[in-house]
Write a protein that holds these residues in place. Sequence first.
Motif, PDB file in Angstrom:
ATOM      1  N   THR A  73      46.106  43.127  38.378  1.00 49.14           N
ATOM      2  CA  THR A  73      47.282  43.979  38.201  1.00 49.14           C
ATOM      3  C   THR A  73      47.166  45.253  39.017  1.00 49.14           C
ATOM      4  N   LEU A  74      45.978  45.880  39.003  1.00 52.35           N
ATOM      5  CA  LEU A  74      45.773  47.096  39.781  1.00 52.35           C
ATOM      6  C   LEU A  74      45.919  46.825  41.271  1.00 52.35           C
ATOM      7  N   GLN A  75      45.416  45.699  41.717  1.00 51.37           N
ATOM      8  CA  GLN A  75      45.569  45.341  43.125  1.00 51.37           C
ATOM      9  C   GLN A  75      47.039  45.113  43.470  1.00 51.37           C
ATOM     10  N   GLY A  76      47.808  44.548  42.550  1.00 51.01           N
ATOM     11  CA  GLY A  76      49.239  44.392  42.784  1.00 51.01           C
ATOM     12  C   GLY A  76      49.944  45.733  42.884  1.00 51.01           C
ATOM     13  N   PHE A  77      49.555  46.716  42.033  1.00 51.03           N
ATOM     14  CA  PHE A  77      50.127  48.057  42.128  1.00 51.03           C
ATOM     15  C   PHE A  77      49.788  48.716  43.463  1.00 51.03           C
ATOM     16  N   VAL A  78      48.539  48.563  43.885  1.00 50.35           N
ATOM     17  CA  VAL A  78      48.124  49.174  45.152  1.00 50.35           C
ATOM     18  C   VAL A  78      48.893  48.561  46.311  1.00 50.35           C
ATOM     19  N   ILE A  88      55.594  43.718  38.044  1.00 53.70           N
ATOM     20  CA  ILE A  88      54.419  43.497  38.894  1.00 53.70           C
ATOM     21  C   ILE A  88      53.239  43.033  38.052  1.00 53.70           C
ATOM     22  N   ALA A  89      53.036  43.686  36.897  1.00 54.63           N
ATOM     23  CA  ALA A  89      51.932  43.282  36.019  1.00 54.63           C
ATOM     24  C   ALA A  89      52.121  41.858  35.524  1.00 54.63           C
ATOM     25  N   LEU A  90      53.367  41.487  35.177  1.00 52.16           N
ATOM     26  CA  LEU A  90      53.633  40.117  34.735  1.00 52.16           C
ATOM     27  C   LEU A  90      53.344  39.101  35.835  1.00 52.16           C
ATOM     28  N   ALA A  91      53.863  39.388  37.029  1.00 54.97           N
ATOM     29  CA  ALA A  91      53.717  38.421  38.119  1.00 54.97           C
ATOM     30  C   ALA A  91      52.265  38.257  38.538  1.00 54.97           C
ATOM     31  N   LYS A  92      51.547  39.359  38.687  1.00 52.85           N
ATOM     32  CA  LYS A  92      50.184  39.281  39.205  1.00 52.85           C
ATOM     33  C   LYS A  92      49.212  38.731  38.172  1.00 52.85           C
ATOM     34  N   THR A  93      49.311  39.206  36.934  1.00 55.02           N
ATOM     35  CA  THR A  93      48.397  38.712  35.900  1.00 55.02           C
ATOM     36  C   THR A  93      48.637  37.234  35.607  1.00 55.02           C
ATOM     37  N   LYS A 125      50.703  32.295  46.849  1.00 53.20           N
ATOM     38  CA  LYS A 125      51.827  33.021  46.264  1.00 53.20           C
ATOM     39  C   LYS A 125      51.410  33.978  45.161  1.00 53.20           C
ATOM     40  N   THR A 126      50.142  34.108  44.895  1.00 57.96           N
ATOM     41  CA  THR A 126      49.658  35.017  43.857  1.00 57.96           C
ATOM     42  C   THR A 126      48.652  35.970  44.466  1.00 57.96           C
ATOM     43  N   VAL A 127      48.240  36.947  43.662  1.00 56.51           N
ATOM     44  CA  VAL A 127      47.250  37.894  44.138  1.00 56.51           C
ATOM     45  C   VAL A 127      45.873  37.247  44.089  1.00 56.51           C
ATOM     46  N   ASP A 128      45.089  37.483  45.118  1.00 53.69           N
ATOM     47  CA  ASP A 128      43.742  36.936  45.196  1.00 53.69           C
ATOM     48  C   ASP A 128      42.750  38.085  45.084  1.00 53.69           C
ATOM     49  N   VAL A 129      41.873  38.025  44.103  1.00 53.41           N
ATOM     50  CA  VAL A 129      40.891  39.080  43.883  1.00 53.41           C
ATOM     51  C   VAL A 129      39.611  38.714  44.609  1.00 53.41           C
ATOM     52  N   HIS A 130      39.129  39.628  45.423  1.00 53.73           N
ATOM     53  CA  HIS A 130      37.889  39.386  46.158  1.00 53.73           C
ATOM     54  C   HIS A 130      36.736  39.204  45.173  1.00 53.73           C
ATOM     55  N   PRO A 131      35.783  38.301  45.472  1.00 52.69           N
ATOM     56  CA  PRO A 131      34.668  38.083  44.524  1.00 52.69           C
ATOM     57  C   PRO A 131      33.892  39.355  44.204  1.00 52.69           C
ATOM     58  N   ALA A 132      33.691  40.223  45.203  1.00 52.57           N
ATOM     59  CA  ALA A 132      32.959  41.467  44.934  1.00 52.57           C
ATOM     60  C   ALA A 132      33.750  42.362  43.988  1.00 52.57           C
ATOM     61  N   VAL A 133      35.076  42.452  44.201  1.00 54.00           N
ATOM     62  CA  VAL A 133      35.921  43.248  43.306  1.00 54.00           C
ATOM     63  C   VAL A 133      35.925  42.657  41.900  1.00 54.00           C
ATOM     64  N   ALA A 134      35.995  41.330  41.807  1.00 53.76           N
ATOM     65  CA  ALA A 134      35.981  40.683  40.493  1.00 53.76           C
ATOM     66  C   ALA A 134      34.667  40.946  39.759  1.00 53.76           C
ATOM     67  N   PHE A 135      33.556  40.825  40.472  1.00 56.98           N
ATOM     68  CA  PHE A 135      32.264  41.058  39.827  1.00 56.98           C
ATOM     69  C   PHE A 135      32.118  42.516  39.396  1.00 56.98           C
ATOM     70  N   ALA A 166      38.829  42.153  32.361  1.00 59.37           N
ATOM     71  CA  ALA A 166      38.576  42.945  33.573  1.00 59.37           C
ATOM     72  C   ALA A 166      39.275  42.348  34.787  1.00 59.37           C
ATOM     73  N   ILE A 167      39.173  41.033  34.974  1.00 59.11           N
ATOM     74  CA  ILE A 167      39.753  40.418  36.174  1.00 59.11           C
ATOM     75  C   ILE A 167      41.283  40.473  36.143  1.00 59.11           C
ATOM     76  N   PRO A 168      41.973  40.158  35.025  1.00 57.02           N
ATOM     77  CA  PRO A 168      43.424  40.386  35.025  1.00 57.02           C
ATOM     78  C   PRO A 168      43.814  41.841  35.273  1.00 57.02           C
ATOM     79  N   ALA A 169      43.037  42.782  34.737  1.00 57.34           N
ATOM     80  CA  ALA A 169      43.329  44.194  35.003  1.00 57.34           C
ATOM     81  C   ALA A 169      43.138  44.521  36.481  1.00 57.34           C
ATOM     82  N   ALA A 170      42.085  43.972  37.098  1.00 60.86           N
ATOM     83  CA  ALA A 170      41.867  44.191  38.532  1.00 60.86           C
ATOM     84  C   ALA A 170      42.988  43.571  39.355  1.00 60.86           C
TER      85      ALA A 170
END
Length: 441
Positions: free
Chosen positions: A376-381, A244-249, A342-352, A370-374
């Motif tokens: 990955t965390l969003q993919g885990f959730v 999951i970490a590989l795919a999302k990051t 096909k990938t995870v999309d991080v919301h701008p507020a979450v990214a900031f 920070a953004i790759p970690a976010a």
Amino acid sequence: MESSAEPQNPDRSPQDAEDAEGAASPPPAPEAAAPGGPSAPGGALGAGMPRWLPRAMMLALAMVGLFQLADWAFHQLIDLFVMLLVAFFLSLALEPAVDRMAARGVRRGVGTFLVFVAVVVAVGGFLAALGTLLVDQVGKIAGDLPHLLDNLIHWINRTFHQDLSLDELQKKLLKDSGAIETYAQQAADNVWGVSSTLIGGLFQAFTVGLFTFYFTADGPRVRRTVCSLLPPAKQAEVLRAWEIALAKTGGYLYSRALLAVASALAHWVMFALLDLPYAAALAIWVGVMSQFVPTIGTYLAGALPVLVALTVEPMDALWVLVFVVVYQQIENYLLHPRITAKTVDVHPAVAFGSVVAGAALLGAVGALIAIPAAATLQGFVGTYVRRYEVATDPRIDRGAQRRARRELRREAARRLRRMVGAGSEPRSGAGRGPDDKDGEK
């Protein structure tokens, strides 16, 4: 007193008097045993100090010493831990490309080297383009400095009714040559500090690159080594989380790279049409800053081309601003949903928020990962957290119902156009049925 009232016997001897006094007086109390005597339960250590207390004190001192040693070692190695963390996230971003090359028969070491070369070339090109732009603009400002100072002095004299001149400013600068010399000495001292910081930064970059290369080239071996320390029931979960970490990051970074390339190409065409200086460098700046800096990256990306255009032609600056705004809308509603589908999309507020938190924890390095970690965390959730259907809420469903009705109207219009088009087409002989052929016969 009783003793005075007692009659005296002159015939009694002194020995008889002592015996009589001894018989009348009470026997002496037994002497108390001294503390620590043989009857004391604590033995030689005394009743107030148990035998286990010295051993407990030594154990407590040893624990405190070990804690101090561990704390000192952690603070000494914290830079190494941060570099390992950065290398791990970079390897997560690069490993999907290496896996694709390995699936085509390329050795993992060679594939990792090729990916590293591509990344270094891209980063070097970006820095070289920005450096060229910066040097040119600084040289242009330095060449126009006397003219700018002359205009500034005239504006000050006209606005504040002063009588300043460029010669007076030069005399004051020469008069304060001692202060200028001191400032130059401080700047020279700072050069050594900047040089040492630069050398340290290059060493850290080399260390991160080395660990990233090893983590990427030996990714399967690293996972096998980690899983060998775990029971079989836990190995599947660890491998799943790692995938999951590989795919999302990797997916997040690749989607951002594609959007950056598209943005750079579009802005380069526009800047070239406007004949702006260093159109390619400005386009690369816009593409990178708008995609990899959350929330405020778009404004920072568009500010530099607008300022450069102001130095050439104010009307060009307006056209640049309009194009940046229009392209941002096209990217938000057309390109971004298709590329990140096909990938995870991080919301701008979450990214900031993740960038702010990463910068507060680890500084610039934390803001970088920070953004790759976010992501990955969003993919885990999204994988491990169970979601439930939300009850009907008019404030939530009003927009969805409106979009559904609009889609139904569009579908009805498309069907009507197909029906009208099918009815207006002439019927050919090949499309006639058997009844039509019989009628002709």
